[in-house]
Design an enzyme around this catalytic site. Structure first.
Site, PDB file in Angstrom:
ATOM      1  N   ASP A   1     -15.802   5.369 109.987  1.00 17.37           N
ATOM      2  CA  ASP A   1     -15.482   4.331 108.999  1.00 17.37           C
ATOM      3  C   ASP A   1     -14.997   3.104 109.767  1.00 17.37           C
ATOM      4  O   ASP A   1     -14.656   3.195 110.947  1.00 17.37           O
ATOM      5  CB  ASP A   1     -14.393   4.821 108.020  1.00 17.37           C
ATOM      6  CG  ASP A   1     -14.052   3.753 106.979  1.00 17.37           C
ATOM      7  OD1 ASP A   1     -14.978   3.199 106.368  1.00 17.37           O
ATOM      8  OD2 ASP A   1     -12.854   3.444 106.798  1.00 17.37           O
ATOM      9  N   SER A   2     -14.922   1.997 109.055  1.00 15.68           N
ATOM     10  CA  SER A   2     -14.365   0.789 109.671  1.00 15.68           C
ATOM     11  C   SER A   2     -12.872   0.955 109.955  1.00 15.68           C
ATOM     12  O   SER A   2     -12.306   0.160 110.702  1.00 15.68           O
ATOM     13  CB  SER A   2     -14.568  -0.398 108.732  1.00 15.68           C
ATOM     14  OG  SER A   2     -13.862  -0.168 107.528  1.00 15.68           O
TER      15      SER A   2
ATOM     16  N   TYR B   1     -15.036  -4.505 107.682  1.00 14.90           N
ATOM     17  CA  TYR B   1     -16.468  -4.746 107.869  1.00 14.90           C
ATOM     18  C   TYR B   1     -17.045  -5.554 106.702  1.00 14.90           C
ATOM     19  O   TYR B   1     -18.082  -6.192 106.837  1.00 14.90           O
ATOM     20  CB  TYR B   1     -17.232  -3.410 107.936  1.00 14.90           C
ATOM     21  CG  TYR B   1     -17.174  -2.664 109.257  1.00 14.90           C
ATOM     22  CD1 TYR B   1     -16.348  -3.053 110.301  1.00 14.90           C
ATOM     23  CD2 TYR B   1     -17.981  -1.537 109.438  1.00 14.90           C
ATOM     24  CE1 TYR B   1     -16.315  -2.329 111.493  1.00 14.90           C
ATOM     25  CE2 TYR B   1     -17.962  -0.824 110.634  1.00 14.90           C
ATOM     26  CZ  TYR B   1     -17.128  -1.220 111.653  1.00 14.90           C
ATOM     27  OH  TYR B   1     -17.112  -0.511 112.835  1.00 14.90           O
ATOM     28  N   GLY B   2     -16.383  -5.465 105.550  1.00 18.02           N
ATOM     29  CA  GLY B   2     -16.919  -6.068 104.324  1.00 18.02           C
ATOM     30  C   GLY B   2     -17.398  -7.510 104.462  1.00 18.02           C
ATOM     31  O   GLY B   2     -18.476  -7.855 103.989  1.00 18.02           O
TER      32      GLY B   2
ATOM     33  N   CYS C   1     -18.337   5.208 105.085  1.00 15.65           N
ATOM     34  CA  CYS C   1     -18.083   3.786 104.860  1.00 15.65           C
ATOM     35  C   CYS C   1     -19.264   3.256 104.063  1.00 15.65           C
ATOM     36  O   CYS C   1     -20.410   3.376 104.510  1.00 15.65           O
ATOM     37  CB  CYS C   1     -17.978   3.075 106.212  1.00 15.65           C
ATOM     38  SG  CYS C   1     -17.815   1.282 106.079  1.00 15.65           S
ATOM     39  N   ASN C   2     -18.974   2.711 102.906  1.00 14.10           N
ATOM     40  CA  ASN C   2     -20.064   2.204 102.056  1.00 14.10           C
ATOM     41  C   ASN C   2     -20.747   1.000 102.687  1.00 14.10           C
ATOM     42  O   ASN C   2     -21.967   0.857 102.612  1.00 14.10           O
ATOM     43  CB  ASN C   2     -19.512   1.793 100.691  1.00 14.10           C
ATOM     44  CG  ASN C   2     -19.054   2.982  99.881  1.00 14.10           C
ATOM     45  OD1 ASN C   2     -19.796   3.490  99.044  1.00 14.10           O
ATOM     46  ND2 ASN C   2     -17.840   3.445 100.114  1.00 14.10           N
ATOM     47  N   THR C   3     -19.951   0.121 103.291  1.00 15.39           N
ATOM     48  CA  THR C   3     -20.507  -1.101 103.865  1.00 15.39           C
ATOM     49  C   THR C   3     -21.489  -0.747 104.986  1.00 15.39           C
ATOM     50  O   THR C   3     -22.579  -1.320 105.083  1.00 15.39           O
ATOM     51  CB  THR C   3     -19.359  -1.978 104.422  1.00 15.39           C
ATOM     52  OG1 THR C   3     -18.321  -2.032 103.437  1.00 15.39           O
ATOM     53  CG2 THR C   3     -19.837  -3.373 104.744  1.00 15.39           C
TER      54      THR C   3
ATOM     55  N   GLU D   1      -5.214  -0.912 104.947  1.00 12.44           N
ATOM     56  CA  GLU D   1      -5.074  -0.877 106.412  1.00 12.44           C
ATOM     57  C   GLU D   1      -3.649  -1.213 106.849  1.00 12.44           C
ATOM     58  O   GLU D   1      -3.169  -0.711 107.857  1.00 12.44           O
ATOM     59  CB  GLU D   1      -6.058  -1.858 107.063  1.00 12.44           C
ATOM     60  CG  GLU D   1      -7.502  -1.374 107.060  1.00 12.44           C
ATOM     61  CD  GLU D   1      -7.766  -0.201 108.013  1.00 12.44           C
ATOM     62  OE1 GLU D   1      -7.239  -0.202 109.135  1.00 12.44           O
ATOM     63  OE2 GLU D   1      -8.504   0.717 107.603  1.00 12.44           O
TER      64      GLU D   1
ATOM     65  N   CYS E   1     -15.988   1.920  97.912  1.00 14.99           N
ATOM     66  CA  CYS E   1     -15.434   1.665  99.246  1.00 14.99           C
ATOM     67  C   CYS E   1     -14.483   2.819  99.499  1.00 14.99           C
ATOM     68  O   CYS E   1     -13.651   3.138  98.629  1.00 14.99           O
ATOM     69  CB  CYS E   1     -14.680   0.343  99.286  1.00 14.99           C
ATOM     70  SG  CYS E   1     -13.756   0.098 100.819  1.00 14.99           S
ATOM     71  N   THR E   2     -14.611   3.452 100.647  1.00 13.22           N
ATOM     72  CA  THR E   2     -13.824   4.665 100.870  1.00 13.22           C
ATOM     73  C   THR E   2     -12.328   4.382 101.052  1.00 13.22           C
ATOM     74  O   THR E   2     -11.519   5.310 101.024  1.00 13.22           O
ATOM     75  CB  THR E   2     -14.365   5.448 102.083  1.00 13.22           C
ATOM     76  OG1 THR E   2     -14.449   4.556 103.207  1.00 13.22           O
ATOM     77  CG2 THR E   2     -15.721   6.042 101.772  1.00 13.22           C
ATOM     78  N   HIS E   3     -11.962   3.117 101.237  1.00 16.82           N
ATOM     79  CA  HIS E   3     -10.533   2.792 101.271  1.00 16.82           C
ATOM     80  C   HIS E   3      -9.897   2.849  99.870  1.00 16.82           C
ATOM     81  O   HIS E   3      -8.685   3.009  99.747  1.00 16.82           O
ATOM     82  CB  HIS E   3     -10.309   1.368 101.806  1.00 16.82           C
ATOM     83  CG  HIS E   3     -10.396   1.226 103.295  1.00 16.82           C
ATOM     84  ND1 HIS E   3     -11.572   1.314 103.993  1.00 16.82           N
ATOM     85  CD2 HIS E   3      -9.433   0.975 104.230  1.00 16.82           C
ATOM     86  CE1 HIS E   3     -11.328   1.119 105.289  1.00 16.82           C
ATOM     87  NE2 HIS E   3     -10.036   0.920 105.455  1.00 16.82           N
TER      88      HIS E   3
HETATM   89  N1  DGL Z   1     -14.286   1.933 103.961  1.00 18.67           N
HETATM   90  C1  DGL Z   1     -15.216   0.850 104.059  1.00 18.67           C
HETATM   91  C2  DGL Z   1     -16.237   0.944 102.935  1.00 18.67           C
HETATM   92  O1  DGL Z   1     -16.370   2.004 102.348  1.00 18.67           O
HETATM   93  C3  DGL Z   1     -14.392  -0.400 104.137  1.00 18.67           C
HETATM   94  C4  DGL Z   1     -15.126  -1.611 104.376  1.00 18.67           C
HETATM   95  C5  DGL Z   1     -14.457  -2.670 105.158  1.00 18.67           C
HETATM   96  O2  DGL Z   1     -14.097  -2.426 106.303  1.00 18.67           O
HETATM   97  O3  DGL Z   1     -14.405  -3.788 104.623  1.00 18.67           O
HETATM   98  O4  DGL Z   1     -16.969   0.032 102.650  1.00 18.67           O
END
Ligand code: DGL
Length: 264
Positions: free
Chosen positions: A9-10, A41-42, A72-74, A151, A183-185
């Site tokens: 993940d990011s 990452y978004g 991570c979805n992104t 974060e 988004c997994t966050h």
């Molecule tokens: N957990 C990432 C996701 O699912 C976070 C993206 C990010 O870093 O902006 O997209």
């Protein structure tokens, strides 16, 4: 297939998928990389997200993983195909599982998707939902403020609730019975999201369905680890060990987790 399952993940968001893995697949060794130093990452370009995702996948490939979960979805939205083409181990993303969970849970086919700017702009959820339910109505909403709250470890604070409330104004007047945490966050701020959406809205994260996909692959490739003692997960971060450590302790309830630094 031998070896641990790699999860990337990011940052700390993928821990929401790890939590489900630890519940359902407790014998599987897990090695995790969170790219906290370059999170979020978004807002990044597709090229950057692809490059960073490939770097994490390569690092885990060298550690001998038997499967990779892009939690991570992104990254899933823009890099899943490239990672699958490049490596021989199975690669699981989170978007198709998330869409499947939402379609199953929705009675009306009206689905809200909360995600990063990158995920929402990619249209990956619209595509995945419409592939399953062509008549669905999708209401996408980018929520760029949520990842920094998580974060920074401030996800339980009152100010986090205020920020979430402000972002969700973007869904006012929209009709939906399911909201995907795309988004997994976001599961770390789910209590705030729930508090600011209508009570009838069912909130879906991709973790449950993603782990079902992981389990199916382990079964179909005969690579589920059924015996031997439990192995504690190893967590690598490109960022601050202390911050990562305290979020793992809090979110996964692991005492003294094994958190290490990695340079990609
Ligand atoms: N957990 C990432 C996701 O699912 C976070 C993206 C990010 O870093 O902006 O997209």
């Amino acid at each position: 297939m031998e070896g641990p399952i790699g999860v990337i993940d990011s940052g700390v968001g993928g821990l929401t998928v790890v939590k489900e893995m630890l519940n359902r697949l407790p014998n599987e060794p897990i090695v995790y990389i969170g790219d906290d130093a370059r999170c979020p990452y978004g807002p990044r370009s597709t090229q950057e997200v692809r490059k960073f995702t490939m770097e994490m996948a390569s690092a885990l490939s060298k550690m001998g993983i038997k499967m990779l979960v892009i939690a991570c979805n992104t990254a899933t939205a823009v890099a899943l195909d490239e990672v699958r083409e490049h490596f021989s181990f199975p690669v699981v993303g989170v978007i198709v599982p998330g869409a499947r969970g939402a379609v199953k849970a929705s009675g009306t086919g009206n689905i809200a998707v909360l995600g990063t700017v990158g995920t929402i702009n990619s249209g990956a959820y619209d595509d995945a939902i419409h592939a399953l339910l062509p008549d669905a109505t999708v209401h996408p909403l980018a929520c760029p403020e949520f990842v920094p709250i998580v974060e920074s470890g401030l996800y339980k604070s009152k100010s986090a609730g205020d920020i979430v409330a402000k972002s969700l104004v973007g869904l006012t007047g929209k009709d939906f019975d399911v909201a995907i945490l795309g988004c997994t966050h976001y599961p770390l701020v789910q209590h705030h999201i729930q508090a600011h959406l209508p009570a009838n809205v069912n909130i879906i994260s991709s973790a449950v369905e993603t782990v079902s996909d992981v389990e199916s692959i382990l079964l179909s490739t005969n690579s589920m680890r059924v015996e031997g003692s439990k192995v504690a997960p190893i967590f690598y971060t490109t960022g601050e060990i202390q911050q990562f450590h305290s979020i793992v302790e809090d979110w996964l309830s692991i005492d003294e987790p094994d958190v290490r630094h990695i340079v990609l």
